[in-house]
Write an enzyme that holds these catalytic residues in place. Sequence first.
Site, short mmCIF file in Angstrom:
data_model
loop_
_atom_site.label_atom_id
_atom_site.label_comp_id
_atom_site.label_asym_id
_atom_site.label_seq_id
_atom_site.Cartn_x
_atom_site.Cartn_y
_atom_site.Cartn_z
N GLY A 10 -8.29 4.36 -13.97
CA GLY A 10 -7.52 4.12 -12.81
C GLY A 10 -6.72 2.80 -13.05
O GLY A 10 -6.48 2.24 -12.25
N THR A 12 -3.67 2.77 -13.36
CA THR A 12 -2.19 2.86 -13.02
C THR A 12 -2.45 2.51 -11.25
O THR A 12 -1.48 2.43 -10.53
CB THR A 12 -1.70 4.35 -12.78
OG1 THR A 12 -2.57 5.16 -12.33
CG2 THR A 12 -1.35 4.82 -14.21
N GLY A 13 -3.75 2.25 -10.90
CA GLY A 13 -3.95 1.80 -9.75
C GLY A 13 -3.71 0.08 -9.36
O GLY A 13 -3.68 -0.47 -10.37
N LEU A 85 -12.57 2.30 -12.78
CA LEU A 85 -12.06 2.28 -11.33
C LEU A 85 -11.44 3.48 -10.71
O LEU A 85 -10.98 3.43 -9.61
CB LEU A 85 -10.93 1.20 -11.48
CG LEU A 85 -11.14 -0.14 -12.41
CD1 LEU A 85 -10.15 -1.09 -12.48
CD2 LEU A 85 -12.43 -0.84 -11.76
N SER A 130 -18.22 0.14 -3.56
CA SER A 130 -17.24 -0.08 -2.33
C SER A 130 -18.12 -0.80 -1.33
O SER A 130 -19.32 0.02 -0.89
CB SER A 130 -16.42 0.97 -2.13
OG SER A 130 -15.92 0.89 -0.52
N GLU A 132 -17.54 -0.08 1.58
CA GLU A 132 -17.58 1.15 2.58
C GLU A 132 -19.05 1.89 2.53
O GLU A 132 -19.50 2.54 3.36
CB GLU A 132 -16.32 2.30 2.45
CG GLU A 132 -15.16 2.19 2.75
CD GLU A 132 -15.08 2.08 4.22
OE1 GLU A 132 -15.35 3.13 4.91
OE2 GLU A 132 -14.69 1.18 4.88
N TYR A 153 -15.79 9.80 1.32
CA TYR A 153 -15.57 8.85 0.25
C TYR A 153 -16.72 7.72 0.14
O TYR A 153 -17.06 7.61 -1.07
CB TYR A 153 -14.18 7.92 0.71
CG TYR A 153 -13.96 6.53 -0.21
CD1 TYR A 153 -13.54 6.50 -1.45
CD2 TYR A 153 -14.56 5.46 0.27
CE1 TYR A 153 -13.07 5.53 -2.19
CE2 TYR A 153 -14.38 4.06 -0.31
CZ TYR A 153 -13.65 4.21 -1.73
OH TYR A 153 -13.73 3.06 -2.43
#
Length: 339
Positions: A10, A12-13, A85, A130, A132, A153
Amino acid sequence: MPRRTALITGVTGQDGSYLAELLLAKDYRVFGVVRQSSVFNTGRIDHLFEKVDSSRFDYVRGDLTDGSSLGRLLRLIKPDEIYHLGAQSHVQVSFEIPEYTADADGLGLVRLLEGVRELDLRPRIYNACSSEMFGSAPPPQDETSPLQPCSPYAAAKVFAYHLARVYRSGYGTWIANGILFNHESPRRGERFVTRKITRAAARIKLGLQDELVLGNLSALRDWGYAPEYVDAMWRMLQASEPGDFVIATGESHSVQEFVEATFALAGLDWRRYVRTDPAYLRPVEVDALRGDASLARRVLGWQPCVNFPELVRIMWEADLQRERILLEGTAAHAAAAVP
Ligand code: NAP
Ligand code: G4F
């Protein structure tokens, strides 16, 4: 001490790009996993390719849904630290592509951990969980709060959270679960609500957009500043033993408050420009997130500095500047195109 090697999935995030910068500043050798895309997807790290020698920072191609690619890059890099990530990280999108989300966000960690085990590597691993995962559990949420996920998710992240704990206790894998609450920045993806708001306000201010269409304005989130949160990830891997840590500011604000704060900076009356549309409502909403990061403060010495008004200002100023540059560039191109 020899230079340590870190692998970031991850990269590039939003978080991956800040973390790469942090690790390079700490003298790591950094490899990032970049997945295939039909357009360039390295916009957040291109400045690093330009500035940093490829012996210090490079990318390897791979995909979390392709175990063979992960095995190959683990064999090649043999990292000392892995920051996992990579994920399909948009909650609403996870209702539209639940199977892919479970594959990338849940099974992706299985593939990574099995690759590590098969090669008999002993890296320290950070697993991006997360807030979440707490879903409908009432705030404040900490490491002991129940996990009541409300989206594909979040369900995939709960799976990965438990998987990390199973490998930690079953195989002695050194893996930390970072339970991060929302964190934002000028590098935040444009479809997350904060960036959507600051970008729209800048474009409205410059006459490039007429309105901002949102979903639920009353959801409460605990919003922090992303560069401070990647420092927490690094701290987790320097601890004496692996653990699970909540990272949060301890304050929550509604989406409407974020809108109000942004439009106040723009000198605009938000009620004239913002409307709501059910298309942006989720089948199940997480109403209120507010984290208690006392454990991280005590064990890792981590605490946030950037507060809510400062975060909004950082994002608003960056978007205004970016949109101005784009506008001037467009005007220059248009002028140049005149025969
Ligand atoms: P982000 O900006 O959406 O970045 C996600 C990264 O994962 C991108 O580099 C993306 O590549 C990559 N990726 C997606 N699917 C992949 C696949 N199949 N194989 C390989 N790479 C893949 O997310 P973020 O905000 O930086 O968040 C980083 C991590 O923290 C994620 O796991 C997220 O779920 C979690 N998290 C974020 C927050 C937050 O508030 N930001 C809070 C808690 C947890 P492309 O660039 O090619 O799309
Ligand atoms: O910005 P959001 O899409 O972030 P959300 O769903 O909280 O998820 C983010 O934070 C999680 C940590 O808690 C991460 F794990 C996850 O990867 C991601 O980074 O939405 C924030 C709130 C929600 O309540 C949503 O319903 O804003 C509300 N909202 C209202 N209108 C909207 C919109 N969200 C989006 N994306 N777009 C809207 O138009």
